[in-house]
Design an enzyme around this catalytic site. Structure first.
Site, mmCIF file in Angstrom:
data_model
loop_
_atom_site.group_PDB
_atom_site.id
_atom_site.type_symbol
_atom_site.label_atom_id
_atom_site.label_comp_id
_atom_site.label_asym_id
_atom_site.label_seq_id
_atom_site.Cartn_x
_atom_site.Cartn_y
_atom_site.Cartn_z
ATOM 1 N N SER A 278 38.755 46.841 97.016
ATOM 2 C CA SER A 278 38.002 45.593 96.997
ATOM 3 C C SER A 278 38.920 44.474 97.477
ATOM 4 O O SER A 278 40.150 44.566 97.332
ATOM 5 C CB SER A 278 37.521 45.291 95.578
ATOM 6 O OG SER A 278 37.028 43.966 95.473
ATOM 7 N N TYR B 217 40.181 44.440 86.833
ATOM 8 C CA TYR B 217 39.483 45.015 87.980
ATOM 9 C C TYR B 217 40.314 44.830 89.251
ATOM 10 O O TYR B 217 40.573 45.791 89.987
ATOM 11 C CB TYR B 217 38.105 44.373 88.152
ATOM 12 C CG TYR B 217 37.346 44.928 89.341
ATOM 13 C CD1 TYR B 217 36.630 46.109 89.238
ATOM 14 C CD2 TYR B 217 37.356 44.269 90.569
ATOM 15 C CE1 TYR B 217 35.954 46.634 90.325
ATOM 16 C CE2 TYR B 217 36.679 44.770 91.657
ATOM 17 C CZ TYR B 217 35.976 45.956 91.532
ATOM 18 O OH TYR B 217 35.310 46.469 92.633
#
Length: 257
Positions: free
Chosen positions: A138, A148
């Site tokens: 990501s 994350y």
């Protein structure tokens, strides 16, 4: 015909990879937790494209799930030529708001599973001197924003380092770093998306098309959109302290609600 194994195959980026690869004539091994949904997807892709689609129900948050996919990747009689490590999720809440058990589950799926499945696939690929792995990370990997982003930064560093170690072996590894993509990801995490500007959203099928082109070109890192390439270029120039404050505010604005 070559075979591709895709984790998190039933929705979003994983489903887009399945459609693209089936359309190109690849046989598939579809991995996810929902067995009913997997069978529906496999039947649809077989009927549309005439490919063989194997179903493997596995939860990569568990030892049993990871081991089952490892075993399939290590099957030398039915080799996998392309692995797409796409399975992943987000937790709702900031650091210290998320239960430790949930944080550790994220690390198991994003880091341990990616490491073990990549290794299981690459050993056979190296012996055959051909094959590829796409590890879906990501753009959050490039900004200081919670567990994350940290887990996705690990995916990027691991993938690029392994790609260097395997240079000349015939095996390609690439970290794919999308931005906001219209998938089930945010809904599953209970994250609000109404405030995210429309121009930041990416289409999963177009993203996969760009990623496959980057993989063919031999890139070890793919940021598959000019908008996000420009944003990440700006990130590299921003002071880390300033960037941390900006991403924290952005997370509160665009993140979990």
């Amino acid at each position: 015909m070559t075979t591709a194994l895709i984790t998190g195959a039933t929705a979003g980026i994983g489903a887009a990879f399945a459609r693209r690869l089936a359309g190109n004539g690849h046989n598939l091994v579809l991995v996810a937790r929902d067995e009913k949904r997997l069978h529906e997807q496999a039947t649809e892709l077989h009927d549309l494209h005439g490919i063989e689609a194997q179903v493997l129900s596995a939860d990569l948050a568990t030892e049993e799930g990871i081991a089952a996919v490892e075993a399939r990747l290590e099957d030398r009689q039915h080799p996998v030529d392309l692995l797409v490590n796409n399975a992943g999720f987000g937790n709702k809440g900031e650091y210290l708001e998320v239960p430790m058990a949930d944080e550790l589950t994220m690390l198991k799926v994003h880091c341990e599973a990616v490491l073990r499945l990549t290794t299981a696939a690459v050993r056979g690929m190296r012996d055959r001197r051909r094959g590829a792995v796409v590890n879906v990370a990501s753009v959050a990997a490039f900004v200081p924003r919670g567990t994350y982003g940290a887990s996705k930064a690990w995916v990027v560093q691991f993938t690029q380092g392994a790609a260097r170690d395997l240079a000349g072996s015939g095996v390609r590894l690439m970290a794919l770093c999308p931005g906001f993509v219209r998938t089930e990801f945010h809904q599953r995490a209970g994250m609000g998306t109404d405030s995210i500007p429309g121009w930041l959203w990416l289409d999963a099928d177009k993203l996969v098309d760009a990623a496959m082109k980057d993989l063919t070109r031999g890139k070890s890192l793919s940021i598959p959109d000019p908008r996000y390439k420009a944003l990440m270029g700006a990130v590299k120039l921003a002071p880390r302290g300033l960037l941390g404050g900006v991403t924290s505010r952005t997370g509160r604005k665009y993140g979990p609600r």
